[in-house]
Design a protein around this motif. Structure first.
Motif, PDB file in Angstrom:
ATOM      1  N   HIS A  13      -7.189  -1.210  12.757  1.00  0.00           N
ATOM      2  CA  HIS A  13      -7.800  -0.901  12.153  1.00  0.00           C
ATOM      3  C   HIS A  13      -9.193  -0.296  13.354  1.00  0.00           C
ATOM      4  O   HIS A  13     -10.002   0.529  13.005  1.00  0.00           O
TER       5      HIS A  13
ATOM      6  N   ARG B 238      -7.290  -5.193  -3.409  1.00  0.00           N
ATOM      7  CA  ARG B 238      -6.221  -4.521  -3.793  1.00  0.00           C
ATOM      8  C   ARG B 238      -5.596  -5.648  -4.954  1.00  0.00           C
ATOM      9  O   ARG B 238      -4.936  -5.129  -6.077  1.00  0.00           O
TER      10      ARG B 238
ATOM     11  N   SER C 169     -10.937 -10.027   3.601  1.00  0.00           N
ATOM     12  CA  SER C 169      -9.755  -9.200   3.835  1.00  0.00           C
ATOM     13  C   SER C 169      -9.854  -8.409   3.392  1.00  0.00           C
ATOM     14  O   SER C 169      -9.587  -8.030   2.138  1.00  0.00           O
ATOM     15  N   GLY C 170      -9.809  -6.697   3.448  1.00  0.00           N
ATOM     16  CA  GLY C 170      -9.596  -5.377   2.673  1.00  0.00           C
ATOM     17  C   GLY C 170      -8.980  -5.644   2.081  1.00  0.00           C
ATOM     18  O   GLY C 170      -9.173  -5.168   1.122  1.00  0.00           O
ATOM     19  N   SER C 171      -7.669  -5.085   2.714  1.00  0.00           N
ATOM     20  CA  SER C 171      -6.185  -5.683   1.363  1.00  0.00           C
ATOM     21  C   SER C 171      -6.824  -6.877   0.088  1.00  0.00           C
ATOM     22  O   SER C 171      -6.065  -6.101  -0.991  1.00  0.00           O
TER      23      SER C 171
ATOM     24  N   ALA D 290       2.092  -2.968   8.647  1.00  0.00           N
ATOM     25  CA  ALA D 290       1.632  -3.014  10.415  1.00  0.00           C
ATOM     26  C   ALA D 290       3.042  -4.281  10.702  1.00  0.00           C
ATOM     27  O   ALA D 290       2.442  -5.757  10.538  1.00  0.00           O
TER      28      ALA D 290
ATOM     29  N   LYS E  95     -12.343   1.207   9.968  1.00  0.00           N
ATOM     30  CA  LYS E  95     -13.151   0.717   8.228  1.00  0.00           C
ATOM     31  C   LYS E  95     -14.222   1.409   9.680  1.00  0.00           C
ATOM     32  O   LYS E  95     -14.108   1.963  10.436  1.00  0.00           O
TER      33      LYS E  95
ATOM     34  N   SER F 254      -3.136 -12.038   3.890  1.00  0.00           N
ATOM     35  CA  SER F 254      -4.552 -12.222   3.674  1.00  0.00           C
ATOM     36  C   SER F 254      -4.712 -11.654   2.732  1.00  0.00           C
ATOM     37  O   SER F 254      -5.586 -11.785   2.183  1.00  0.00           O
TER      38      SER F 254
ATOM     39  N   ASN G  11     -15.496  -4.569   5.742  1.00  0.00           N
ATOM     40  CA  ASN G  11     -14.607  -4.259   5.228  1.00  0.00           C
ATOM     41  C   ASN G  11     -14.871  -3.193   4.622  1.00  0.00           C
ATOM     42  O   ASN G  11     -14.242  -3.073   3.701  1.00  0.00           O
TER      43      ASN G  11
ATOM     44  N   SER H  31      -3.285  -6.788  11.928  1.00  0.00           N
ATOM     45  CA  SER H  31      -3.859  -5.248  11.192  1.00  0.00           C
ATOM     46  C   SER H  31      -5.818  -4.925  11.953  1.00  0.00           C
ATOM     47  O   SER H  31      -5.719  -3.830  11.865  1.00  0.00           O
ATOM     48  N   THR H  32      -5.791  -6.254  11.907  1.00  0.00           N
ATOM     49  CA  THR H  32      -7.586  -6.236  11.870  1.00  0.00           C
ATOM     50  C   THR H  32      -7.597  -5.614  13.704  1.00  0.00           C
ATOM     51  O   THR H  32      -9.075  -4.410  13.554  1.00  0.00           O
TER      52      THR H  32
ATOM     53  N   TYR I 214      -4.672   1.408   4.109  1.00  0.00           N
ATOM     54  CA  TYR I 214      -6.049   1.038   4.727  1.00  0.00           C
ATOM     55  C   TYR I 214      -5.203   1.027   5.746  1.00  0.00           C
ATOM     56  O   TYR I 214      -5.255  -0.034   6.839  1.00  0.00           O
TER      57      TYR I 214
ATOM     58  N   ALA J  10       1.252  -1.386   0.061  1.00  0.00           N
ATOM     59  CA  ALA J  10       0.050   0.247   0.157  1.00  0.00           C
ATOM     60  C   ALA J  10       0.845   1.417  -0.020  1.00  0.00           C
ATOM     61  O   ALA J  10       1.611   1.325   0.797  1.00  0.00           O
TER      62      ALA J  10
HETATM   63  C1  DP6 Z   1      -1.287  -1.819   7.373  1.00  0.00           C
HETATM   64  O1  DP6 Z   1      -6.769  -6.185   5.259  1.00  0.00           O
HETATM   65  O2  DP6 Z   1      -4.983  -6.866   6.598  1.00  0.00           O
HETATM   66  O3  DP6 Z   1      -1.203  -2.998   5.236  1.00  0.00           O
HETATM   67  O4  DP6 Z   1      -9.789  -6.658   6.001  1.00  0.00           O
HETATM   68  O5  DP6 Z   1      -9.081  -6.378   8.841  1.00  0.00           O
HETATM   69  O6  DP6 Z   1      -7.779  -8.079   7.157  1.00  0.00           O
HETATM   70  P1  DP6 Z   1      -8.643  -6.790   7.380  1.00  0.00           P
HETATM   71  O7  DP6 Z   1      -7.306  -5.380   7.639  1.00  0.00           O
HETATM   72  P2  DP6 Z   1      -5.472  -5.578   6.601  1.00  0.00           P
HETATM   73  O8  DP6 Z   1      -5.189  -4.085   6.263  1.00  0.00           O
HETATM   74  C2  DP6 Z   1      -4.465  -4.182   5.739  1.00  0.00           C
HETATM   75  C3  DP6 Z   1      -3.585  -2.881   6.491  1.00  0.00           C
HETATM   76  C4  DP6 Z   1      -2.089  -2.539   5.998  1.00  0.00           C
HETATM   77  C5  DP6 Z   1      -2.460  -1.492   5.410  1.00  0.00           C
HETATM   78  C6  DP6 Z   1      -2.689  -1.799   4.210  1.00  0.00           C
HETATM   79  O9  DP6 Z   1      -2.316  -2.604   3.081  1.00  0.00           O
HETATM   80  O10 DP6 Z   1      -3.373  -1.434   3.162  1.00  0.00           O
END
Ligand code: DP6
Length: 337
Positions: free
Chosen positions: A196, A145, A140-142, A292, A20, A108, A26, A192-193, A17, A13
């Motif tokens: 957030h 992408r 998982s949010g990331s 993270a 949330k 993830s 997510n 990271s969860t 992200y 990234a």
């Molecule tokens: C610091 O996608 O691992 O990498 O949605 O809870 O599974 P969840 O979280 P995750 O968060 C990634 C956070 C990060 C920044 C990023 O990848 O943007």
């Protein structure tokens, strides 16, 4: 149903992200921008098979116990696919990562992107890229992408339908390198969860929210126009902004003790962060970002990648660091079945 194998890359990234608005779906507070990493992949096969009595998950050759939270997360994701496909068949999932977990590569992201594509394939669903990205996001949010190829923006959106990732540019648009320096392969203390959830504890949270829209525009512009210094300055400042939030997210731990913030940075991480300032002052165009975890991601253009690696090796001395170099990579895809 067929057994389908898919492959996805981890992504790095540039705009983070971190925070949330909806923890179930997510849905992120802000949009984010990333690049898929050629050297960090997850390969996953999924086989929905009517003879199975329950889901089985084999991670890097070892079967996870059903009460393992990772197995539960995989089954919950298979449930999303089963719901879409209107089936109740169990599945065998085999998955392998080629990089250390929990150390600054979001396993993830590639994990849920590969799982999404393989599971949709085995369930014989025909989903377009947007639908795959939305589905991966729920795991998982990331991971949203890691579905499109190359340079990617995750549009924050307002709901499940409007929050998904799109491509900004193809992988060959800009010959960038990520020289990742893995200074520790220990699992991070705060997943990271969890991070957030703690963002609103930081007194600087509002300031970060106000800043991020402008930064998204700047990074998109820098990628499209290949403006390396604009890109690098935003990248590095953004990493510091995310870590400023983490470092000031005071909270109580599960054992009742109080902590002033989340420390993902180790002494070796900080040493590299400081060295980067010196390398730039000495004329080497390189900037860092951090996720993270303690891994430092050094971003440079391809023609400087060897110099950057030499500088890292000189600093490293006899320490046990691992250097992983990636270029921009493709999206999540079926590789077999
Ligand atoms: C610091 O996608 O691992 O990498 O949605 O809870 O599974 P969840 O979280 P995750 O968060 C990634 C956070 C990060 C920044 C990023 O990848 O943007």
């Amino acid at each position: 149903m067929p057994k389908v194998t898919a492959m996805a890359h981890a992504n790095l990234a540039f705009i983070k992200y971190w925070g949330k608005v909806d923890f179930k779906l997510n849905l992120p507070v802000n949009g984010s921008i990333s690049m898929n990493l050629s050297s960090a992949t997850t390969t996953t096969s999924v086989h929905f098979d009517g003879r199975l009595k329950g889901d089985t998950v084999i991670l890097d050759g070892t079967e996870l116990k059903p009460d393992d939270p990772r197995a539960a997360k995989v089954s919950a994701h298979l449930d999303r696919v089963r719901k879409l496909a209107e089936i109740d068949t169990s599945a065998k999932v085999e998955t392998e990562n080629n990089f250390p977990q929990g150390a600054g590569f979001a396993s993830s992201a590639s994990g849920f992107a590969a799982l999404t594509v393989a599971a949709a394939g085995s369930a014989e669903l025909t989903l377009d890229q947007k639908a795959l990205s939305r589905l991966a996001r729920a795991g998982s949010g990331s991971a949203a992408r890691s579905i499109p190829a190359g340079f990617v923006e995750w549009l924050a959106g307002l709901d499940d339908h409007s929050s998904y990732a799109i491509q900004i540019a193809e992988p060959d648009h800009w010959d960038l390198r990520d020289v990742a320096v893995v200074v520790s392969d220990q699992e991070k203390a705060v997943p990271s969860t969890q991070g957030h959830k703690l963002v609103t504890n930081s007194p600087y949270w509002q300031a970060r929210k106000n800043q991020v829209a402008h930064r998204l525009n700047r990074v998109t512009y820098a990628i499209k126009e290949r403006k390396f210094d604009v890109f690098g300055q935003e990248l590095e400042a953004e990493a510091m902004a995310m870590h400023a939030i983490a470092l000031t997210s005071a909270h109580n731990n599960s054992n009742g003790t109080w902590t002033s913030g989340i420390y993902y940075i180790l002494p070796d991480t900080l040493e590299l962060m400081r060295a980067v300032q010196q390398w730039r002052a000495d004329g080497l165009p390189v900037y860092f970002t951090l996720d993270a975890g303690p891994t430092v991601h050094l971003m440079c253009e391809a023609q400087h990648a060897n110099q950057v690696q030499d500088a890292v090796r000189e600093l490293q001395n006899d320490r046990d660091w691992q250097i992983i170099v990636s270029e921009p990579a493709g999206g999540a895809r079926v590789i077999d079945g």
